[in-house]
Each structure stands twice: as structure tokens, then as C-alpha cells.
Design an enzyme around this catalytic site. Structure first.
Site, PDB file in Angstrom:
ATOM      1  N   CYS B 106       0.882  -1.161   0.000  1.00 33.59           N
ATOM      2  CA  CYS B 106       0.000   0.000   0.000  1.00 33.59           C
ATOM      3  C   CYS B 106       0.920   1.211   0.000  1.00 33.59           C
ATOM      4  CB  CYS B 106      -0.915   0.009   1.227  1.00 33.59           C
ATOM      5  SG  CYS B 106      -1.917   1.507   1.335  1.00 33.59           S
ATOM      6  N   CYS B 109      -0.459   4.445   2.209  1.00 33.25           N
ATOM      7  CA  CYS B 109      -0.478   4.365   3.677  1.00 33.25           C
ATOM      8  C   CYS B 109       0.012   2.963   4.007  1.00 33.25           C
ATOM      9  CB  CYS B 109      -1.855   4.700   4.249  1.00 33.25           C
ATOM     10  SG  CYS B 109      -3.281   4.109   3.330  1.00 33.25           S
ATOM     11  N   SER B 110      -0.788   2.090   4.537  1.00 32.51           N
ATOM     12  CA  SER B 110      -0.317   0.731   4.801  1.00 32.51           C
ATOM     13  C   SER B 110      -1.496  -0.211   5.002  1.00 32.51           C
ATOM     14  CB  SER B 110       0.606   0.687   6.017  1.00 32.51           C
ATOM     15  OG  SER B 110       1.751   1.472   5.807  1.00 32.51           O
ATOM     16  N   CYS B 111      -2.453  -0.175   4.096  1.00 29.07           N
ATOM     17  CA  CYS B 111      -3.653  -1.006   4.216  1.00 29.07           C
ATOM     18  C   CYS B 111      -3.312  -2.492   4.068  1.00 29.07           C
ATOM     19  CB  CYS B 111      -4.652  -0.610   3.136  1.00 29.07           C
ATOM     20  SG  CYS B 111      -5.133   1.123   3.221  1.00 29.07           S
TER      21      CYS B 111
END
Lengths: 205, 198, 205, 198
Positions: B106, B109-111
């Protein structure tokens, strides 16, 4: 926004600090932060798009130097201030020091009125747009052409939803790009798939 | 030249800042302490990679389940009593093959599909992984210990919307015939992100 | 390289900290650094393109957090190490602590063989290139079209010169762009002029 | 999560690092101390904005000089005994008019015609100015105190090659008829960068 967070494809970074069975949390406060922002979302104080955008709005130096959970904390605190739950002064009094928050938000925008339903196999181009508010298309696909290979259920349009303005739901499409078309002569061969909202796409004849 | 970031010399420590916001939430009647305890339970006992491992093991041993999983991941995982948060609208399961490696990232962000594969590891959330794996996929995987021969194609999935992904790794040939329970024990979070083989 | 230094047009930054009669130097060591890197250039230890590129190669978090003169210092020290004048170990022993240097360089490239002489009034497009080494075209003009309004004397091609490989001299052109074409609907109206090396440009018919 | 930058807790102070590299250069016979003293002289006595101010004042009072200056800045400034370093190949002088404001920036680093207009001020080298003035020129100038009416066109010059620029500001009407010497006293570095009027 063309923010510092939009780092896909940006060069100059070193090796991934990969370790086997890497941890998610390293400090007890990280778990608390993760819980606290989740609670705020659950209580309807802000939504996930507002949360993500408040991270993106961090001052660029702060964004890059902060750990993942410090970014979560900064978003949570910024939104609590912006929603009138607490003042920065109260936070600073309680924290006994400066409490850095994110920068102010630019206006959001509604769904693109000319968006078209797309089908698997459609060739699409990502619109060349520079939206001052929240946007979920990474800069590296802007103006690039790919093929729709998947369709996902409709969801509120983040460019609106992150700004508290009316957002129609719209589907997202998995679009396949060639890495070598994204970064000519400067990428490892691969297909890169990006989940892209309908409003960001234009069908290519 | 004065310091130009908004993080100044007298910035409160991150712990002090967490304490402050938690105290505010406590004051406003949001009962954060209760939720922090619940969340600890969720993160440590519910959102564990063993969930995804069970999904993978079942897909390896039950061809009909695998079909349903690839057709609609979100519905299929409920068969194993698993669920996903409301904002994870879709679970797309990406089947690795000997000649195909799927990798998830991601960049914005960091999904992740954290209720299925577990909360993301630290390196997944780092700027290095986010910046580099879309552009230098083969190089980065090699640096991480997965040296793919040139014959293996790479597909990188940047999870920038509300669809969540998990990789269905290739079953190691020496485990053919193992029970679902035994198979589930060998499946790692990293293999379901797509940066490691089993 | 698509490095963090290439920030023209990037959003999220706050107000310019403008003051009347602002100073150039704030600390005595800043003057010394400026002199020391100039001395190294004068002695032929490295050239200005190598110097600039070594700044761009700083680890992104370090680049953003460092002051201007800390960036100069880091480039000077990195190049002294890379040129074999001193080892990082010796620097760290002398400084009594960790001495952060820039990241390694990717290979450079020579002048573009298909480059064309241009004339004032020519319409030109900036090639869509992603060069892993040093490059002097800012990302915001990549793929954009403008008009040549000035021609400057020839100079060694920086993409080569920064990497110690043979560089033919080539002219640079002042190219005029419209800000609203660079950032549609998201820029103040203005003409933006960029000094661009011949190798980066293609004439538009 | 360990610190991920390459600037660690035990990083030597910037002064210690400067001392170290200077000591190395001393050891290698490069005589840095002599050069530092020379440089101090250059920066404080030679590379001063009074140079550019003299150029501006002469251009205001001598139309023929102004023509030569606009045609070839590098040659014209030699008439005043001024010079530029070898790698500043060209000096382009940008004439402001009541309806036209020229502004100089270097988005990739912080180049300037420093031997003519003086070493750049701190804000010119900051990320804020570099990132914003190309895209938000009118807004940024206004924040800096130069509120231009909509009728004034803006031209931003990004000095990304080896050409150097200086702005020739508009002569204030109340100074018409002043001597060159007196005029030179009112010309500021900021007006020659293009972020201030006189």
C-alpha cells in the site's frame, strides 16, 4: 494533494529492513494509539478517509521522520482538535510540551460528474488531476494507461468523504499497468495493479 | 536558521502525547481504557495470521472452496467463521503459481486485510517498502531473500482503495497429502503478503 | 533520480519563513562548510554536478531534516570518502560519533544521441525519462510542452558530468510553460521558465 | 521499530563533523584554514548585494548600459568590475515592469548569481520556497508581503541549469533624477530575486 506521503516509485530509499516474523508493535504506546484511533472511528468522530488525509497533511519533515504510529497519533490528535473535542492548548498542557499537529486541509471535491461505468477489459487512462485535498490515486499512475481487470463494490468517494462533504458511492477498479510504462527504462519488469476509483479514470477509445 | 519542521526542541515525547489524548478521550466519556483492552484482545487473539493460514490450507485441500475463495474472498472466509471490517469491501485472493508471484503493498499508507492475515509487519509500513516494491519489485524481493528466477512473472498489487488482498501461496510439494490442520501450521503472514515462499 | 529533493510543486509545505534582510549564515560552522566544499571543487576533487548529486543522494529522511549547510557538509564528506581521500571510519573516529553519508550512486549516462539544436520559438516537450542517476530537469515538467524563449551557452551534460563519465557540452534552453498546464486547476496563473538541457527536450512538430 | 534514517542517536554533532572533515583536509595538505579566511572575505566583502545594486542603478540611469545588460548580462557587469564564477555561464537579467513581476527560484537546490546579488538568504534555500513558489507564485508572494494586483503577470524562473538570473526591479517614481550612487543604496537583494518591490 501532491504530498510527501505519495512515495510509490520515489528513489533514494535504502533497503527494506526485513526481518522474519517481524513485529507489528514495538512499544506499548503503539498499541494504545492504534486502539484510540479505532475507537474514534467507531464513535463516528471521524471516518477512515478523514483519518488518512490527516496523516497526509502532516508537515513533510514530520511525516518522514515520524514512525507509523506517531503518524496515527498525529492524525488522531489533529482531528480531535479540528472536530472541537479538544484544543491544541489543552493537549499541550496535558502533554507538558509542544504537540505537533497536521497542517490545515484544503477544500475537498465531489464525485466527477462525467465518470463512466467501466467493464473488465476496458482500456483506461488515469486523469491528469492535481487535487489540493485528499485523493487516493498514487501520483505514479497519473496520465498512464492500463486495463481494467477487476471491479470492487462501491464505496464513498474519498475526495469528498475525507472532507465531510457529500460523497456518492462509486466502484473501484483494479487496473493493470506495466511497470516499464510507468517508469520507462527504469523499473523491474512487472505488472502493477492499482485500485482506482471511477472518478479518476477515463475510458480510452 | 531556526528549526523549520513543526517538531520543535520542546516537543512532548510521543508517550506524553499519547497519554494526553487518551486522558482527553477519558474525560469526554469515550472510555478509551475499555477499548484499549478489547483492542489488545482483537490484535493478539482475533486478527492473527493463523486465520489466513486456515483459509490457505482449506483452499489447498478443498478445490470447491478454492473456487469460491477466488470468486468472492469476503464471502468464502465467513465459511471458516472469519470476518472483515465494514470498510474492507472486498477480499481479492491472488493465487501464486510456480511461474507467478503476487505481491501486496500500500504505497499511500499501509492497508492490509488485517483481520485475515494479521496486522501488518513493521517493514510493510516503512517508507522503503512502500516507495520501492512497485518500481523495483524483483530487486526488493531478492534483497528480502526471495530470489525469483527471470521466468517468474511478478504482479504487484497496490491497495489504494477499499479492496483488500491476500496471496494464496503455492503449496510446497512435500506437503501434498498433509491434513488441513498440519498445512495451516506452515503458512506465514509473509507468504500471504507475497514476499516469501513456503 | 526521482529523489526527495525534487520538490518543485509538491504540496503540504507551510509558509515561507520570510524575514527582511534575512541572513545567509547563522552559525560559524556554516561559513566553514561553504568554504570547504568550494575548496574541494577548486582543487578538482569533485565538480559541481557531483556535489549536487551527492546532496540528492542523501537518505530521504536525512535530506528533509537537514539544514542547507548540513546537506553541503554531507555531500562534501560523502565525496571525500568516495574519492578515497578519507574513510568513513576515520571521519567517525575524528568526529567521535556516527557520520551519516549519502547513499550510493546509480550509474550515469551520456548525452542523448538524438538531441536536436533548437531555436527561439520552438515548441518542445520534455522527454518522459526516469534516469536513475543525476538529472537536472525537475519532475514537474516531465512530459510537459513549452516554448523556447532563450538559449544559454553550452555546458557539460550533468547526467554524465556528475558521474565522472564523458560529457559533451550542450546548450540549455529557457523553456516557458504555463503553470496551469503544469498543474491543471491547481496552480496560480503564471509563466514558469525552466533552464533545460538539450538532451531532455524533443521538438514538437 | 528501530530508527530508520541514517542519522542515529549517536550521530556526531554537525560541528564535530565539520571539524572532522576540515582536519582531514588539513592533514591532506589542502590548507583549508587559509581558504576559509579567503572565503569569509569573498562572502562578506566581494559577493555582496551592493554589486547588483550598482548594476541596477546604472541600468536605471544609462539606457545604453541597460540594453547591453539585457542582451548579455555576464559581459555587461564586467563594465562595473564585477565577475561571475566560471560555472555561471550566463547572466540573464529580467526586467520587471509595472504589469510584470519576475521571480527567481531554484527548485532542485538553491542556485543564485551570488557574486552579483549576494549569497542567497536563508528562506530562498528552504524547502517551503522551493516547493511552493513555482506552483503558488501569487499566493506565496502575498504571504511574503508582496500583494500583486491581478493585472500583474508573474513569471517564475527556475534556475535548474547553469544560467544565472537577476531581476531588474522597477525604479520607484520618486527616485527619478537621483544619482547612480544614491539609487544603488535603495536596491535590495530581495528585489533582485523578485520577491519585493522598492
Amino acid at each position: 494533494m501532491d504530498g510527501i506521503h505519495d512515495i510509490g516509485g520515489r528513489q533514494g530509499f535504502g533497503r527494506v529492513r526485513y526481518t522474519l516474523k517481524a513485529q507489528t508493535f514495538h512499544e506499548p504506546w503503539e498499541r494504545r494509539v492504534n486502539a484510540l484511533y479505532s475507537l474514534a472511528v467507531k464513535l463516528g468522530i471521524f471516518n477512515m478517509d478523514e483519518y488518512r488525509h490527516a496523516i497526509e497533511r502532516m508537515e513533510p519533515r514530520h511525516y518522514l521522520s515520524a514512525s507509523y504510529y506517531e503518524r496515527s497519533l498525529t492524525s488522531l490528535a489533529t482531528l480531535c482538535v479540528e472536530k472541537g473535542i479538544v484544543s491544541q492548548e489543552e493537549l499541550e498542557r496535558r502533554a507538558q510540551g509542544h504537540y505537533p499537529l497536521s497542517m490545515p486541509s484544503a477544500p475537498g471535491r465531489g464525485n466527477v460528474s462525467t465518470r463512466q461505468k467501466l467493464a473488465i477489459g476496458d482500456k483506461v487512462t488515469v486523469r491528469v488531476e492535481h487535487i489540493p485535498g485528499h485523493v487516493r490515486a498514487p501520483g505514479y499512475v497519473r496520465g498512464k494507461t492500463g486495463v481494467v481487470i477487476g471491479i470492487s463494490p462501491a464505496y464513498p468517494f474519498p475526495d469528498a468523504h475525507a472532507h465531510g462533504i457529500h460523497a456518492d458511492d462509486e466502484p473501484t477498479y483494479d487496473v493493470r499497468f506495466n511497470a516499464e510504462e510507468l517508469w520507462p527504462n527504469s523499473a523491474d519488469a512487472a505488472q502493477v495493479h492499482v485500485g482506482i476509483f471511477e472518478s479518476y479514470l477515463e475510458k480510452v477509445a | 536558521m531556526p528549526d523549520h519542521g513543526n517538531v520543535q526542541q520542546n516537543t512532548a515525547s510521543v508517550e506524553q502525547r499519547v497519554d494526553a489524548i487518551e486522558a482527553v478521550m477519558q474525560d469526554r466519556g469515550m472510555e478509551p481504557k475499555v477499548f484499549i483492552d478489547q483492542f489488545k484482545h482483537l490484535a493478539e487473539e482475533d486478527w492473527v495470521p493463523q486465520n489466513g493460514a486456515r483459509v490457505v490450507a482449506k483452499a489447498w485441500t478443498d478445490p470447491e472452496f478454492k473456487k469460491r475463495l477466488l470468486a468472492n474472498g469476503r464471502a468464502a472466509v465467513t465459511e471458516l467463521g472469519l470476518s472483515m471490517p465494514a470498510h474492507h469491501r472486498h477480499l481479492v485472493v491472488l493465487e501464486n503459481k510456480p511461474e507467478l508471484q503476487n505481491v501486496i503493498v500500500c504505497t499511500l499508507c499501509s492497508c492490509t486485510a488485517f483481520s485475515i492475515i494479521g496486522l501488518p509487519p513493521d517493514w510493510y509500513k516503512d517508507l522503503e517498502y512502500r516507495a520501492r516494491v512497485v518500481r523495483q519489485s524483483r530487486t526488493v524481493l531478492k534483497e528480502m531473500g526471495l530470489d525469483l528466477p527471470p521466468s517468474v512473472d511478478i504482479r504487484v498489487w497496490d491497495t489504494t482503495a477499499n479492496t483488500r488482498y491476500m496471496v494464496l501461496p503455492v503449496q510446497p510439494s512435500h506437503t501434498i497429502g498433509w491434513s488441513e490442520e498440519k498445512l495451516a501450521e506452515i503458512v506465514t503472514k509473509d507468504s500471504m503478503i507475497g514476499v516469501a515462499h513456503l
